[in-house]
Design a protein around this motif. Structure first.
Motif, PDB file in Angstrom:
ATOM      1  N   VAL A 314       0.833  -1.201   0.000  1.00 40.89           N
ATOM      2  CA  VAL A 314       0.000   0.000   0.000  1.00 40.89           C
ATOM      3  C   VAL A 314       0.873   1.258   0.000  1.00 40.89           C
ATOM      4  O   VAL A 314       0.491   2.290  -0.558  1.00 40.89           O
ATOM      5  N   GLN A 315       2.051   1.166   0.591  1.00 38.43           N
ATOM      6  CA  GLN A 315       2.960   2.311   0.573  1.00 38.43           C
ATOM      7  C   GLN A 315       3.330   2.704  -0.855  1.00 38.43           C
ATOM      8  O   GLN A 315       3.478   3.892  -1.164  1.00 38.43           O
ATOM      9  N   THR A 316       3.441   1.718  -1.744  1.00 41.04           N
ATOM     10  CA  THR A 316       3.708   2.045  -3.147  1.00 41.04           C
ATOM     11  C   THR A 316       2.531   2.771  -3.782  1.00 41.04           C
ATOM     12  O   THR A 316       2.719   3.678  -4.596  1.00 41.04           O
ATOM     13  N   LEU A 317       1.309   2.385  -3.408  1.00 35.73           N
ATOM     14  CA  LEU A 317       0.133   3.099  -3.906  1.00 35.73           C
ATOM     15  C   LEU A 317       0.112   4.535  -3.396  1.00 35.73           C
ATOM     16  O   LEU A 317      -0.205   5.476  -4.137  1.00 35.73           O
ATOM     17  N   ARG A 320       2.536   6.757  -5.239  1.00 35.96           N
ATOM     18  CA  ARG A 320       2.173   7.108  -6.614  1.00 35.96           C
ATOM     19  C   ARG A 320       0.928   7.978  -6.685  1.00 35.96           C
ATOM     20  O   ARG A 320       0.578   8.459  -7.756  1.00 35.96           O
ATOM     21  N   ASN A 321       0.228   8.153  -5.583  1.00 31.98           N
ATOM     22  CA  ASN A 321      -1.024   8.913  -5.627  1.00 31.98           C
ATOM     23  C   ASN A 321      -0.757  10.398  -5.889  1.00 31.98           C
ATOM     24  O   ASN A 321       0.184  10.976  -5.340  1.00 31.98           O
ATOM     25  N   PRO A 322      -1.590  11.048  -6.714  1.00 31.41           N
ATOM     26  CA  PRO A 322      -1.334  12.452  -7.063  1.00 31.41           C
ATOM     27  C   PRO A 322      -1.557  13.434  -5.921  1.00 31.41           C
ATOM     28  O   PRO A 322      -1.056  14.559  -5.985  1.00 31.41           O
ATOM     29  N   VAL A 347      -7.832  -0.788  -1.595  1.00 31.65           N
ATOM     30  CA  VAL A 347      -7.190   0.495  -1.314  1.00 31.65           C
ATOM     31  C   VAL A 347      -6.917   1.248  -2.613  1.00 31.65           C
ATOM     32  O   VAL A 347      -7.119   2.470  -2.703  1.00 31.65           O
ATOM     33  N   ALA A 348      -6.468   0.521  -3.643  1.00 32.65           N
ATOM     34  CA  ALA A 348      -6.181   1.167  -4.928  1.00 32.65           C
ATOM     35  C   ALA A 348      -7.424   1.836  -5.504  1.00 32.65           C
ATOM     36  O   ALA A 348      -7.363   2.980  -5.990  1.00 32.65           O
TER      37      ALA A 348
END
Length: 430
Positions: A314-317, A320-322, A347-348
């Protein structure tokens, strides 16, 4: 500070009391009164029906006609079941329908199945109970309502006709007395309203207990729907992977093979070495693009980051979140692989909704798990007003969560903020 708190709480308490006191006057209460009237009338009809069918079936039971007739009577319980479930919708209560009657082949088998139909017998039992109880109760309450309405109207009747409406040993001929009687009638109507609301609530509870499908049947139906959903979801995923591999990756690999073949032909001629080098460079670029596509396809099935656990994935998501997102990782027990994958895509999708629809400037993701359940919460400071059916994908997400006995809770008042919480069994024991 104490005075401020008391001043702030007192109006809220007063408003709550006013809402409670106005309960018998609300529109929903009037639907409950109509429900009470209908079940009171149906109670009388039910008494007549049960007496007639019971008498006829009992008399004919010694003949060959009596047994099939009794089977038909048992099946009519399902009709009463449907009628009372439909009435419950009048007061905003939805009662799950029981499983339909399955008619076996052959008349003797059908009669036997009808005679042992648990839904039919349970529905007739409800009809008998509600008819026996509601016939006298409904009569007494409705008589009380009519008498109270008469008292309320008594001053007008007396003033117009000049004739006494009420008599206590001798006729009442005083306007003041009639006004007091009218006030008493209003109070009686108000109290009878509360009484009818209580009876309706008890009646609906009893209907839900006896008329709805048993918990075991509902659970089986839910599992069947979940199984169908899992099969459809798996088929859709396989079609998507097949299409991506066929239309994208396979086409690129064919292009790479053709380019390398042409480069091989060019290498036989020393004068065309530069041309061959260019073809090899193009093939290498296509190879890199193909690997990127393969990684995207694999990530769509199960992201490699999940090998490190749900928190790092989830940390990678989040990275990458704007919009800025804070991650609170409180995973005490690692969920099962399937639950982790579902949670990751959950979560994505929720973060994608925040970015696309909410207008938020920041968000927070909470992850918490123990041996029993995994809880995911995504909050944002956006405009709020989120509804499951407004194109945000929440309906599909809720369906996927239900497949694993999970649920999706949405708290999104107009103007925000919004908090969407997903809860699923962690599956840690697996």
């Amino acid at each position: 500070m104490g005075n401020v708190t008391t001043t702030a709480i007192a109006p809220a308490v007063a408003d709550d009391w006013r809402r409670v006191l106005r309960t018998p006057l609300r529109a929903r209460a009037w639907r409950a009164y109509l429900y009470f009237l209908l079940i009171s009338l149906l109670a009388v009809i039910g008494v007549v029906y049960l007496f007639a069918t019971g008498f006829v079936s009992g008399v004919l039971l010694v003949t060959l006609v009596g047994i099939p007739l009794l089977a038909v009577v048992v099946l009519t319980g399902r009709r009463w079941n449907a009628l009372y479930r439909a009435l419950a919708r009048l007061v905003g209560v939805s009662i799950d329908a029981p499983a339909p009657f399955t008619r076996p082949a052959g008349l003797p088998q059908t009669v036997a199945a009808a005679l042992t139909d648990a839904v039919g017998w349970r529905s007739l039992g409800f009809l008998a109970l509600q008819s026996i109880v509601m016939t006298p109760v409904g009569y007494l309450v409705l008589v009380g309502v009519v008498m109270s309405v008469s008292l309320v109207a008594s001053p007008v009747i007396w003033a117009v006709t000049g004739e006494a409406v009420v008599s206590f040993g001798e006729p009442v001929q005083s306007l003041g007395a009639y006004l007091l009687l009218a006030l008493g009638g209003l109070i009686a109507l108000y109290l009878l309203g509360w009484l009818m609301l209580g009876i309706v609530r008890a009646h609906v509870w009893l209907a839900g207990t006896l008329l709805a499908a048993p918990a075991r049947e509902r659970r089986v139906a839910e599992l069947e729907r979940a199984r169908a959903g899992v099969v459809d979801d798996a088929a859709a995923t396989l079609r998507r992977v097949e299409r991506d591999l066929h239309d994208g990756t396979q086409a690129r690999l064919i292009a790479v093979a053709m380019t390398l073949a042409r480069a091989e032909e060019q290498l036989t001629d020393p004068k065309k070495t530069e041309r061959a080098r260019k073809l090899v460079s193009d093939a290498l670029a296509n190879t890199k693009d193909t690997l990127t596509e393969l990684r995207d396809i694999v990530r769509g099935i199960r992201p490699p980051a999940l090998d490190l656990g749900l928190g790092p994935a989830v940390q990678t998501l989040v990275a990458r979140n704007p919009i800025p997102v804070e991650l609170v990782d409180d995973i005490a027990v690692r969920p099962s692989l399937g639950v982790e994958t579902l949670a990751y895509f959950c979560v994505a999708e929720l973060l994608a909704n925040v970015s696309r629809h909410s207008g938020a400037t920041r968000a927070t993701v909470w992850l918490r798990s123990d041996a029993e359940e995994l809880r995911i919460a995504v909050a944002d400071n956006g405009s709020g007003g989120v509804q499951p059916g407004n194109g945000s994908g929440l309906t599909g997400l809720a369906e996927r969560l239900r497949m694993v006995d999970g649920r999706l809770d949405i708290d999104s008042p107009a103007g925000g903020p919004t908090t969407v919480t997903a809860v699923v069994p962690s599956g840690a024991e697996r």
